[in-house]
Structure formats: C-alpha cells, structure tokens
Design a protein around this motif. Structure first.
Motif, PDB file in Angstrom:
ATOM      1  N   ALA A 176     -43.797 122.494  34.366  1.00  0.00           N
ATOM      2  CA  ALA A 176     -42.956 121.654  35.222  1.00  0.00           C
ATOM      3  C   ALA A 176     -43.003 122.110  36.672  1.00  0.00           C
ATOM      4  O   ALA A 176     -42.811 121.302  37.594  1.00  0.00           O
ATOM      5  CB  ALA A 176     -41.521 121.671  34.699  1.00  0.00           C
ATOM      6  N   PHE A 235     -45.075 120.176  39.240  1.00  0.00           N
ATOM      7  CA  PHE A 235     -44.549 118.934  39.805  1.00  0.00           C
ATOM      8  C   PHE A 235     -43.539 119.190  40.924  1.00  0.00           C
ATOM      9  O   PHE A 235     -42.995 118.249  41.497  1.00  0.00           O
ATOM     10  CB  PHE A 235     -43.917 118.085  38.701  1.00  0.00           C
ATOM     11  N   LEU A 250     -43.914 113.482  29.941  1.00  0.00           N
ATOM     12  CA  LEU A 250     -43.867 113.660  31.388  1.00  0.00           C
ATOM     13  C   LEU A 250     -42.401 113.736  31.801  1.00  0.00           C
ATOM     14  O   LEU A 250     -41.582 112.946  31.323  1.00  0.00           O
ATOM     15  CB  LEU A 250     -44.560 112.491  32.099  1.00  0.00           C
ATOM     16  N   PRO A 251     -42.031 114.668  32.663  1.00  0.00           N
ATOM     17  CA  PRO A 251     -40.613 114.821  33.029  1.00  0.00           C
ATOM     18  C   PRO A 251     -40.084 113.579  33.753  1.00  0.00           C
ATOM     19  O   PRO A 251     -40.816 112.897  34.462  1.00  0.00           O
ATOM     20  CB  PRO A 251     -40.615 116.043  33.947  1.00  0.00           C
ATOM     21  N   ASP A 252     -38.795 113.307  33.540  1.00  0.00           N
ATOM     22  CA  ASP A 252     -38.178 112.143  34.175  1.00  0.00           C
ATOM     23  C   ASP A 252     -38.236 112.221  35.695  1.00  0.00           C
ATOM     24  O   ASP A 252     -38.322 111.198  36.372  1.00  0.00           O
ATOM     25  CB  ASP A 252     -36.714 112.010  33.725  1.00  0.00           C
ATOM     26  N   LEU A 269     -40.628 113.458  37.419  1.00  0.00           N
ATOM     27  CA  LEU A 269     -42.039 113.730  37.710  1.00  0.00           C
ATOM     28  C   LEU A 269     -42.353 113.632  39.197  1.00  0.00           C
ATOM     29  O   LEU A 269     -43.028 114.489  39.771  1.00  0.00           O
ATOM     30  CB  LEU A 269     -42.908 112.745  36.924  1.00  0.00           C
ATOM     31  N   CYS A 270     -41.903 112.585  39.842  1.00  0.00           N
ATOM     32  CA  CYS A 270     -42.311 112.305  41.223  1.00  0.00           C
ATOM     33  C   CYS A 270     -41.262 112.700  42.261  1.00  0.00           C
ATOM     34  O   CYS A 270     -41.419 112.380  43.445  1.00  0.00           O
ATOM     35  CB  CYS A 270     -42.628 110.818  41.368  1.00  0.00           C
ATOM     36  N   PRO A 280     -42.348 107.698  33.034  1.00  0.00           N
ATOM     37  CA  PRO A 280     -41.078 107.854  33.767  1.00  0.00           C
ATOM     38  C   PRO A 280     -40.791 106.659  34.676  1.00  0.00           C
ATOM     39  O   PRO A 280     -41.672 106.208  35.411  1.00  0.00           O
ATOM     40  CB  PRO A 280     -41.283 109.132  34.574  1.00  0.00           C
ATOM     41  N   CYS A 286     -43.365 108.503  43.658  1.00  0.00           N
ATOM     42  CA  CYS A 286     -44.693 108.903  44.155  1.00  0.00           C
ATOM     43  C   CYS A 286     -45.196 107.776  45.060  1.00  0.00           C
ATOM     44  O   CYS A 286     -46.169 107.079  44.750  1.00  0.00           O
ATOM     45  CB  CYS A 286     -45.654 109.125  42.993  1.00  0.00           C
TER      46      CYS A 286
END
Length: 533
Positions: A315, A318, A337-339, A341-342, A363, A369
């Motif tokens: 993690a 990110f 993918l982590p919530d 992520l961006c 996500p 992003c």
C-alpha cells in the motif's frame, strides 16, 4: 664586480661623456643599471621560453592533426563531411567536430556523432592526450576498441553508443578514472562486465544497454558512489541484483530490464531515495514486492512487469505522490486494490495491472487519478460494475477492462472521455445498451465490446471518423446496420457476427476502401436479392 673605463658610447644622449674632463672617470654600475640589466635579461628568457613553448604547442598540435588525419584515411565517409573539411590547408581547431582548449591549443573534444562514418576506430586517437570529451556515437564503427585509449587519461566523457563495436568491454576502462560519462549502448559487446569498472570512481552515468553482455552484475558496483544513472537493460545478464545496490545513494535511474536476472527484488533498493525511474521488468525475478519501495519518495516510473512476482502490491507504493507510471502487468499479483488507490496519485498518467490475479471491485475513487491517460486492468478477476467515476478521467486515451468478471451496464459517463482512442471491455457480462455518447467520441480508433450480452441498435456513426476497428461480435445487438457507417472512412475491421442484425447489408460498405476484415455472419441480414447471408 669589476669596474671598467667608459671610452666610447654611441648613444647621442650620452655624448657629454666624451668631454675630456670625464674621459678617465671610472664608473661603477648603479642600482638603476642593474635593475635595467635584470629586466632585459628576464625579458630575453621569457621570449626564449615562449618561443620554445610555442614550438612545443605547434609540434603537439601537429601530432593531434596527424592522429585525426589517420582516422580520416581509414574510415568511410559517405557524406564527405570530413573529406571536404579535414584538410592540411585549414587550422585543425576549425575542423568539423574538433574543439581545442584556449590555453594550450590542443584538441580538447572530438564529436563525430551522427555522421554515418564506417570502419574501425583508429588507435591513433590514443595520441590525443589532452582530449576530455570523445563522442563517436550514431555511426557504423565496428571491430574492437583500441587499447591505445588507455593513454587518454584526461577523458571525462566517452560516448561510443549506437555503433557495431564487438569484443569484450575492455578492463582498461578502469584506468580512466576521471570519466564521468560512459555510454557503450547499442553495440555488439560480449563477455562479462569487468570488475575494473568500479575503479572509475567519478563515474556518474554508465550505459551498457542493448549489447550481448553476460554474467553477473558485480557487487562492487556499489562502490560507484557518484553513480546517478545505471542502464544495463537488454543484455544477457544473470544472477541476482546485488543486495548492496542500495549503497549507490545518488542513483536516480536504474534500468536492468530485459535480462535473465533471478531472485528477489533486494530490499536495499528502498535506500535509493533519490531514485526517479526503476526498470526491472522482463526478468526472472520472483517473490513479493518489498514494502521498502514505498520509501522512494521521488519515484516517477516503476516498471516491474512480465516477471513472477506474487503477493500484494504494498500500500505504501500508492502513497508516492510523484509517481507517473506504474507497471506490474503479467505477474501473479493478487488482492484488492485499496479504496484510496488514487488519493495520493494525482500525477499518475499510466496504470498497468493486467494479467494478474487481482479481484474485488475497481475503486470508485479511480477518478482521483485525474492525470490518468492509460488504464489497463484487463485479464484479472475484478467483479462488480464499471464505476461511473471513470467518466471523470477526461485525459484518458486508452481503457482496457476486458477479461474480468464485470457486469451491469456500460456507464454513459464514458461518453465524456473526449480524448479516448482505445476502448476494450470485451469477454465479460455487460448488458444493456451501448451508450450512444460513445459514438460521439471523435478520437476513438478501436471499440472492442465483443462477447458480452449487450443489446439495442447501433446509433448514427458519423462522428467516429477516426475509428479503425469496431468489434462487437457475440452480443444481442439488433436492428439495421446504419448507412452512416460509410462515413467511418478509416475502418479496417468491422466485426458484427453472432448478433441479431437484420435488413439489407448496406451498399455503402463498398465505400470503405481500407476495410480488411468484414465479418457479418450469424445475423439475419439480406442482400438485394433477399437471400440470407
């Protein structure tokens, strides 16, 4: 000091000394006379030394000139660049590609790059003893590197890239300890990396890319503490990445891609806090991605694709806000993918995670992003629906979602992606209509929605003038094929088979002069003679 009688003086200004009353006077040299004498003597010595020095400079410059002429005579010069310029009738320091030092008038730099020169490198270049910069790149030189280069002890830059040089990387490079820049990329050099290279203690840039170099990366490379750029991609290197690579604390670019390296990614790589670009892809590396990579707070490009990595993406990666490019495709990575992520990746332009084992939902915060141009999540195990927030990625050029377990409708918000060129969402469980807004994206080149459960009709297609491929086979699409398809003049592939289209095949398809593949089978289409296709 002895005295002497002044009898005759030729200078008119001293005629008074010829007076009888002074003819027998004995004079001693005064301090002023001695000062003038010493001054004159010093001037004569200076002139003498200057003439000798000037003669030496001329002689040494002639040596440089002759060395360059030897090179000229033994190589091919297809554009006559040297033939018309390197002549004895012109001053060598004015020759094309030649620069001389102001002080000693010796050749200081030789730049013959991009001249298409052909032949072997002359050993006479070893006589250019004052040369600091040697650039022979982007030519057609072949053969071995002359050992006489060992005499060029002042060299700081050596660029021999993009030639056809062969043989081993010479061990004598290690004696050129003032070199800052050494590029041998894109040649045919073989054998191993000589350990003596680590003696080039001032080296800042080492580029061996695209050769035939074998063996291991010497662990002693960690002694090159000034190294900023290390490129060894596209060789035949084996073994592990040295565990002490983290000692190269000034490293900014590390490129080891397209080799046969094995083992794990060393954790010490997390010590390279100045690192901006990592290319370790297309090797045999395995194991987990070390969490220490998250320490690389200046990292912009991370490519660890096409290998045997497994486990989760740490993690911490990110959280690197400087990242622009993340590529982990074609591994065995898994997990969600982590919530968020961006949340820290507003600068991210490319995210390549395809051909892994990721699962869970994409996500919904993907739109954070905001700089994303390339998103490839295909061939994983993602489920759920395509998040509507994808429609906020207005810079997106390529979107690959195919080969997952996604279901539901294609969000109409995708029609907002006015820069989109590639749209792949095939081989899934999508249903409903294809949003008509997608066919208003004039930049689209490929639409691939095949093998889903999409239904409805095709809209007017006048706006997708740049479309080259429309691949919709194996859906539940119906209605007539619109005549406006003839406006898609760049179309090369039209694949509509295994649907429920009906009516006549448009005559206007004959206007598609670039069409290479037309697949309309397994529909309910007719021709003008009303025969079923």
């Amino acid at each position: 000091m002895k005295t002497k009688t002044i009898r005759r003086l030729s200078s008119p200004s001293l005629n008074f000394l010829n007076h009888p009353s002074t003819s027998s006077i004995r004079l001693r040299p005064t301090a002023i006379n001695m000062s003038k004498f010493l001054s004159l003597w010093s001037t004569l010595i200076f002139i003498h030394c200057f003439l000798i020095s000037d003669a030496i400079i001329v002689r040494n410059l002639i040596t440089d000139q002759n060395s360059l002429l030897q090179l000229k005579h033994q190589i091919g010069d297809p554009h006559n660049i040297l033939a018309n310029n390197w002549t004895t009738t012109s001053f060598v320091c004015n020759w094309i590609g030649v620069s001389c030092a102001t002080k000693h008038k010796r050749v200081r730099a030789l730049d013959l790059s991009n001249m298409d020169l052909i032949g072997t490198i002359s050993p006479h270049l070893g006589n250019l003893s004052f040369v600091v910069s040697l650039n022979l790149s982007h030519n057609n030189f072949h053969g071995y590197l002359p050992r006489e280069f060992i005499q060029l002890s002042r060299l700081k830059l050596i660029d021999l890239s993009f030639n056809f040089l062969s043989g081993e990387i010479p061990s004598w490079f290690g004696r050129l300890d003032k070199v800052l820049y050494l590029s041998l990329r894109n040649n045919n050099l073989t054998s191993t990396i000589p350990h003596s290279l680590v003696n080039m203690s001032h080296l800042e840039i080492l580029d061996l890319t695209y050769n035939l170099v074998q063996g291991h990366i010497p662990s002693e490379i960690s002694n090159l503490l000034n190294l900023r750029i290390l490129r060894m991609a596209k060789n035949n290197l084996k073994g592990h990445i040295p565990s002490n690579i983290g000692d190269c604390s000034n490293l900014q670019i590390l490129s080891l891609a397209y080799n046969q390296l094995s083992g794990n990614i060393p954790r010490s790589i997390g010590n390279l806090t100045k690192l901006k670009e990592i290319y370790i892809d297309t090797n045999g590396l395995e194991g987990e991605i070390p969490w220490e990579i998250g320490n690389l707070i200046s990292l912009e490009i991370l490519d660890a694709s096409f290998m045997h990595l497994n486990g989760l993406i740490p993690a911490s990666i990110f959280n690197i806000s400087s990242l622009k490019y993340i590529a982990f495709q074609n591994n065995s990575l898994s997990g969600n993918l982590p919530d968020d992520l961006c949340h820290h990746l507003s600068n991210l332009e490319a995210l390549y995670l395809y051909l892994n084992k990721f699962f869970g939902q994409i996500p919904s915060s993907i739109d954070e992003c905001k700089s994303l141009q390339f998103l490839a999540l295909n061939d994983n195990q993602f489920n759920g629906s395509i998040p509507k927030s994808i429609g906020n990625l207005t810079r997106l050029q390529e979107l690959y979602l195919h080969g997952n377990n996604l279901e539901g409708k294609i969000p109409w918000e995708i029609g907002n992606l006015f820069s989109l060129e590639m749209l792949f969402a095939s081989h899934m469980h999508l249903n409903g209509l294809i949003p008509h807004a997608i066919f208003n994206i004039s930049s689209l080149k490929i639409i691939g929605l095949q093998n889903n459960s999409l239904s409805g009709t095709l809209p007017d297609m006048s706006s997708v003038s740049n479309l080259e491929m429309l691949i919709l086979w194996s859906n539940n699409l119906g209605g007539k094929i619109p005549d406006s398809i003839s406006n898609v003049s760049k179309l090369t592939n039209l694949v509509l088979e295994e649907n429920s289209f009906f009516g006549p095949i448009p005559n206007t398809l004959g206007n598609l002069r670039f069409l290479e593949r037309l697949a309309l089978s397994s529909n309910h289409l007719t021709t003008k003679t009303s025969t079923h296709e």
